[in-house]
Every structure is written in structure tokens, then in C-alpha cells.
Design an enzyme around this catalytic site. Structure first.
Site, PDB file in Angstrom:
ATOM      1  N   LYS A 166       0.812  -1.220   0.000  1.00  0.00           N
ATOM      2  CA  LYS A 166       0.000   0.000   0.000  1.00  0.00           C
ATOM      3  C   LYS A 166       0.843   1.268   0.000  1.00  0.00           C
ATOM      4  O   LYS A 166       2.035   1.257   0.327  1.00  0.00           O
ATOM      5  CB  LYS A 166      -0.970  -0.006   1.188  1.00  0.00           C
ATOM      6  CG  LYS A 166      -2.151  -0.945   0.936  1.00  0.00           C
ATOM      7  CD  LYS A 166      -3.230  -0.864   1.982  1.00  0.00           C
ATOM      8  CE  LYS A 166      -4.365  -1.832   1.607  1.00  0.00           C
ATOM      9  NZ  LYS A 166      -5.366  -1.976   2.659  1.00  0.00           N
ATOM     10  N   ARG A 175      -3.509  -9.984   5.288  1.00  0.00           N
ATOM     11  CA  ARG A 175      -3.944 -10.029   3.887  1.00  0.00           C
ATOM     12  C   ARG A 175      -2.795  -9.524   3.019  1.00  0.00           C
ATOM     13  O   ARG A 175      -2.425  -8.355   3.107  1.00  0.00           O
ATOM     14  CB  ARG A 175      -5.192  -9.167   3.726  1.00  0.00           C
ATOM     15  CG  ARG A 175      -5.801  -9.187   2.334  1.00  0.00           C
ATOM     16  CD  ARG A 175      -7.066  -8.331   2.275  1.00  0.00           C
ATOM     17  NE  ARG A 175      -7.622  -8.303   0.940  1.00  0.00           N
ATOM     18  CZ  ARG A 175      -7.164  -7.518  -0.030  1.00  0.00           C
ATOM     19  NH1 ARG A 175      -6.162  -6.712   0.179  1.00  0.00           N
ATOM     20  NH2 ARG A 175      -7.728  -7.545  -1.219  1.00  0.00           N
TER      21      ARG A 175
END
Ligand code: 7PJ
Length: 286
Positions: free
Chosen positions: A229, A264
């Protein structure tokens, strides 16, 4: 409240050690893997199954299949498009592999149909706020992951603001949890996720990260998704997602050490190795 086994339909997830959830985006416009699985706008199913098989060999506990890109500014998809993207892959994975499959969706019809095909878990970045989602998820009796997001993917990174980010995210998740329980979802089947990067600046993400223990303190399993991210790019000054492997693994390990139950990730092998060496040092302390 936390038991070490989470019943997921006919399968079980062992929460006594951190679990790794492998990300499979069946979208032509995903932010980090940029539609790698697509050729001429068509999903390459055998390539997708190959990627999933590798994730399972690398030690993934769950495969998370999503048909809507939620990257900042992504365009929306219809329920039918999402069904057309997700169901064939879900069906093939369940037929071929003995794994838990979670479906990354906010759409009631996708939850219902995925459960019928044998999905094990519902992962909703909109925390079951879309029309019909709460009732649909409750009907499936599957565990649900409730994630926090400020605004919508199209607008979420336009000046996100909080007075107290941790308190506000915790309060939102508590409200969604209560709505779930009212709808008949068993509290033991609720997983919470602070939603890193979803309507948050780097400072918000870092404050939330250092408060993971407060989310764990709710007694619910906590899912953390930081893989590749922007927050990692910002921390390390790395523009491209493919440069963010080491930062992603480090942050996933830190989240696990703070009590996150499910990680995740895109890079299953590397994350699993980091977790395994940590777990080995814990065993040696006994
Ligand atoms: C997350 C997610 C996350 C949960 C995505 C990406 C964007 N689901 N789906 N948590 N992120 N539960 O992979 O960067 O953080 S899509």
C-alpha cells in the site's frame, strides 16, 4: 471471546497462530498487480489458478477473491460484472483445492452466490453497509470481516480528516458489529479491520498501526491489510508497488506481533517465512 478455531462454513480456521490470506484480484485495473491475470481484457483462468496453487504451496491459509477494484479513484462495477468476474474463479478454486476462500465484496448478490458455491468467509471493505448486504451476509452464516473506510474509494483520499482516528474507527466498527448482531450474525463470527489506506493519511495509518492492540482488545480476530500500500511507499519513498515487498513483509510481521490474526498479503511466501521464523523463536522461549 476469541476462540482459537473459527468455523467458516464447513471449514475451520485455526486462529492460534497468525493466518496468511493471499490476495487474488480478478479485476483488470487492480492497483498493485495491474491486471496481470488479464489478456485482451479477458481473465486467464488457468494462469489465475496457477497463481493460487503457488500461494497455497507457499502456505496461504485463505484465498481472498475480489472482483471490484477499491484502489483510490477506481471506477465502480455492476453487481452482474462482479458476479461474472468472481464466481467462475471461486468455483474452480473450490473444485480444485482444499482451501478456505474469502470473497472480497460489498454486494449482497455476490455474497449470496459465493456462499452457495462454497465460500468460507465474507470480506467487506464497506462493512455490510450496502443495501441488502447485512441480511445477505447473515443468511450465509459465514464469518464476516468488517473494515473501516472513510468515504468511498472514488473520494477517500481527498483530505481524510479525523479528530481521534483510533476512537472513530473503533466506534464505527462497534456500531457495525451491533448491526450485525441485530441482523443475527454471531459475534464469534465477526472479524474487525481498521482499513489501512482507506480514507487515511500516512499519519492516520501510523496512529492506527500503533493502536492495533486496542482492536485486538475487542476480543475479535483482527485482519490487517497493508501489502504494497501507499503507506509503505510513503514511509520508504518508493513510488512503485513492486518495490514495496520488504516493507510489506516487515509491516505484516509487526502487525502479527501486535496480535493481528489474519494478514492479507500479495506475497505469501515471503510473509509466511517471516511469520515462521518469528513463531520458531517463540517456541524456543517455551
Ligand atoms: C483491504 C481489503 C484491507 C480488507 C483491500 C488493497 C486494496 N480487505 N481489500 N482489508 N484492502 N479486509 O489490496 O490494497 O486492507 S483492496
Amino acid at each position: 471471546m476469541t476462540s482459537s478455531i473459527l468455523q467458516c462454513g464447513t471449514k475451520q480456521l485455526d486462529l492460534s497462530r497468525p493466518s496468511v490470506m493471499g490476495i487474488v484480484n480478478v479485476t483488470p485495473d487492480s492497483f498493485s498487480d495491474g491486471g496481470d491475470l488479464y489478456a485482451n481484457a479477458q481473465l486467464d483462468l488457468s494462469k489465475t489458478l496457477g497463481v493460487i496453487e503457488k500461494m497455497l504451496n507457499d502456505g496461504a491459509d485463505i484465498i481472498d477473491i475480489g472482483g471490484e477494484s477499491t484502489r483510490p479513484g477506481a471506477s465502480s462495477v455492476s453487481a452482474q460484472q462482479e458476479l461474472d468476474r468472481v464466481l467462475p474463479v471461486l468455483e474452480s478454486v473450490i473444485e480444485r483445492f482444499d482451501t478456505l476462500v474469502s470473497v472480497d465484496t460489498s454486494t449482497a448478490a455476490v455474497m449470496t452466490e459465493a456462499a452457495k458455491k462454497g465460500a468460507s468467509l465474507i470480506n467487506d471493505v464497506r462493512a455490510l453497509t450496502r443495501e441488502g448486504a447485512l441480511a445477505a451476509a447473515a443468511m450465509t452464516q459465514l464469518p464476516v470481516c468488517l473494515m473501516h473506510m472513510q468515504n468511498q474509494p472514488q473520494t477517500m483520499q481527498h483530505e481524510p480528516t479525523y479528530t481521534d482516528v483510533v476512537a472513530e474507527v473503533l466506534a464505527f466498527l462497534a456500531e457495525r458489529k451491533n448491526s450485525c448482531m441485530t441482523a443475527g450474525i454471531d459475534s464469534k463470527k465477526i472479524i474487525l479491520d481498521p482499513g489501512f489506506g482507506f480514507g487515511k493519511t500516512l499519519a492516520h495509518n501510523l496512529t492506527l498501526f500503533s493502536a492495533i492492540d486496542q482492536f485486538v482488545g475487542t476480543g475479535h480476530p483482527v485482519l490487517v491489510g497493508v501489502s504494497r500500500k501507499a503507506m509503505i511507499g510513503q514511509m520508504l519513498g518508493l513510488e512503485h508497488t513492486e518495490q514495496r515487498l520488504m516493507g510489506s513483509v516487515a509491516l505484516a510481521l509487526l502487525a502479527a506481533q501486535r496480535g493481528a490474526a489474519i494478514l492479507r498479503v500479495h506475497d505469501v511466501l515471503e510473509t509466511k517465512q517471516a511469520i515462521d521464523v518469528w513463531q520458531t523463536t517463540i517456541k524456543d522461549e517455551d
